[in-house]
Design a protein around this motif. Structure first.
Motif, PDB file in Angstrom:
ATOM      1  N   SER A 144     -41.408  22.267  10.651  1.00  0.00           N
ATOM      2  CA  SER A 144     -42.052  23.561  10.437  1.00  0.00           C
ATOM      3  C   SER A 144     -41.389  24.623  11.313  1.00  0.00           C
ATOM      4  N   THR A 145     -41.582  25.890  10.940  1.00  0.00           N
ATOM      5  CA  THR A 145     -41.034  26.961  11.769  1.00  0.00           C
ATOM      6  C   THR A 145     -41.801  27.095  13.083  1.00  0.00           C
ATOM      7  N   ASP A 146     -43.028  26.578  13.161  1.00  0.00           N
ATOM      8  CA  ASP A 146     -43.727  26.510  14.452  1.00  0.00           C
ATOM      9  C   ASP A 146     -42.926  25.665  15.424  1.00  0.00           C
ATOM     10  N   THR A 147     -42.482  24.500  14.952  1.00  0.00           N
ATOM     11  CA  THR A 147     -41.687  23.606  15.807  1.00  0.00           C
ATOM     12  C   THR A 147     -40.365  24.256  16.182  1.00  0.00           C
ATOM     13  N   VAL A 148     -39.744  24.923  15.221  1.00  0.00           N
ATOM     14  CA  VAL A 148     -38.487  25.627  15.491  1.00  0.00           C
ATOM     15  C   VAL A 148     -38.699  26.682  16.574  1.00  0.00           C
ATOM     16  N   ALA A 149     -39.814  27.416  16.502  1.00  0.00           N
ATOM     17  CA  ALA A 149     -40.079  28.481  17.476  1.00  0.00           C
ATOM     18  C   ALA A 149     -40.147  27.922  18.899  1.00  0.00           C
ATOM     19  N   VAL A 150     -40.861  26.832  19.075  1.00  0.00           N
ATOM     20  CA  VAL A 150     -40.984  26.244  20.415  1.00  0.00           C
ATOM     21  C   VAL A 150     -39.631  25.700  20.874  1.00  0.00           C
ATOM     22  N   GLN A 151     -38.911  25.030  19.979  1.00  0.00           N
ATOM     23  CA  GLN A 151     -37.607  24.469  20.346  1.00  0.00           C
ATOM     24  C   GLN A 151     -36.617  25.561  20.728  1.00  0.00           C
ATOM     25  N   ARG A 152     -36.554  26.624  19.941  1.00  0.00           N
ATOM     26  CA  ARG A 152     -35.632  27.725  20.246  1.00  0.00           C
ATOM     27  C   ARG A 152     -36.035  28.435  21.548  1.00  0.00           C
ATOM     28  N   ALA A 153     -37.322  28.572  21.785  1.00  0.00           N
ATOM     29  CA  ALA A 153     -37.785  29.201  23.023  1.00  0.00           C
ATOM     30  C   ALA A 153     -37.347  28.392  24.234  1.00  0.00           C
ATOM     31  N   LEU A 154     -37.419  27.082  24.133  1.00  0.00           N
ATOM     32  CA  LEU A 154     -37.011  26.218  25.243  1.00  0.00           C
ATOM     33  C   LEU A 154     -35.502  26.283  25.458  1.00  0.00           C
ATOM     34  N   GLU A 155     -34.738  26.226  24.356  1.00  0.00           N
ATOM     35  CA  GLU A 155     -33.275  26.260  24.495  1.00  0.00           C
ATOM     36  C   GLU A 155     -32.781  27.614  24.977  1.00  0.00           C
ATOM     37  N   SER A 156     -33.514  28.675  24.628  1.00  0.00           N
ATOM     38  CA  SER A 156     -33.116  30.021  25.036  1.00  0.00           C
ATOM     39  C   SER A 156     -33.680  30.402  26.404  1.00  0.00           C
ATOM     40  N   ARG A 157     -34.406  29.472  27.018  1.00  0.00           N
ATOM     41  CA  ARG A 157     -34.972  29.669  28.359  1.00  0.00           C
ATOM     42  C   ARG A 157     -35.920  30.863  28.398  1.00  0.00           C
ATOM     43  N   CYS A 158     -36.805  30.898  27.418  1.00  0.00           N
ATOM     44  CA  CYS A 158     -37.788  31.981  27.347  1.00  0.00           C
ATOM     45  C   CYS A 158     -38.953  31.725  28.297  1.00  0.00           C
ATOM     46  N   ASP A 159     -39.582  32.805  28.730  1.00  0.00           N
ATOM     47  CA  ASP A 159     -40.745  32.695  29.609  1.00  0.00           C
ATOM     48  C   ASP A 159     -41.974  32.230  28.846  1.00  0.00           C
TER      49      ASP A 159
END
Length: 243
Positions: A144-159
């Motif tokens: 799901s794009t929910d999972t993508v959002a969390v994964q991308r946030a982690l890889e992009s080092r988001c707060d």
């Protein structure tokens, strides 16, 4: 207070937007809706927040629903990923009309319209003040794009990851459509949300966020300036925190 005088709470944040919102509740794309979203994002970007985005594709295709109508799930999910890229290009267009440099990175190679997804390049773009839009989901079916959002946030080092919802103000004590007495929860831990069986986002995404202690804000898109307020760290909606 001028935009330049605003001091954002977040240094870098990922915004998750639903595809249904882009369609204005219909199949296809509503340019006026996308323009309004872009304007709010541009305001936050000018105030100093580094922003990346994940968009759904439900206004064009939803793999699970197409599967129920007889299509192969894998092929249907890939069609959904292409729908996401269409949303990404529309948002990029309106952001650049606002004067914001924007890059689309796609998990599926399509060099004429988007860069390949490269996390370090995405971070560098954001450091230069550009908004990065992640397209084509994970590039694989069944996510799901929910999972993508969390994964991308982690890889992009988001707060934090900000989940924009349509029709609700955040995480509720119950489904407001079924229980009129449902109330908004201001703050909850991942563990409490699991124990109370609160439907926040896709369970795989929720578990990934909990495991990596990623703060999450779930907020309603309705209301003037809600996206800008959320991106700048104002307390709206529900804050989901590690235990």
């Amino acid at each position: 207070m001028t935009e330049s005088a605003i001091s954002p709470t977040y240094h870098r944040v990922l915004l998750k937007l639903s595809g249904e919102v882009f369609g204005g509740g219909q199949v296809g794309l509503d340019p006026d809706v996308v323009k309004g979203i872009a304007r709010q994002m541009a305001e936050a970007n000018r105030s100093g927040v580094q922003i990346c985005v994940v968009i759904g594709g439900g206004n064009f295709f939803r793999g699970a629903e197409l599967q129920q109508r007889g299509m192969d799930r894998v092929r249907a999910d890939y069609m959904g990923m292409l729908g996401i890229v269409m949303n990404c290009l529309a948002l990029q267009d309106f952001l650049e009309k606002e004067g914001i440099d924007t890059r689309v990175q796609s998990a599926i190679t399509m060099g004429q319209v988007a860069e390949p997804y490269i996390p370090r390049r995405a971070i560098r773009h954001m450091e230069k003040g550009r908004i990065v839009i992640f397209g084509a989901g994970m590039g694989m079916p069944f996510f799901s794009t929910d999972t993508v959002a969390v994964q991308r946030a982690l890889e992009s080092r988001c707060d934090a990851v900000l989940i924009a919802k349509n029709g609700v103000d955040g995480v509720m004590t119950a489904d407001p459509k079924k229980d009129p007495s449902a109330t908004l929860i201001d703050e909850v831990t991942y563990q409490e949300a699991i124990e109370r069986e609160l439907r926040v986002i896709d369970q795989t995404a929720f578990a990934l966020g909990a495991e990596n202690k990623l703060p999450m804000v779930v907020f309603g898109m309705e209301g003037e300036g809600n996206i800008t307020r959320a991106l700048q760290g104002e307390r709206i909606g529900t804050l989901v925190v590690p235990a």
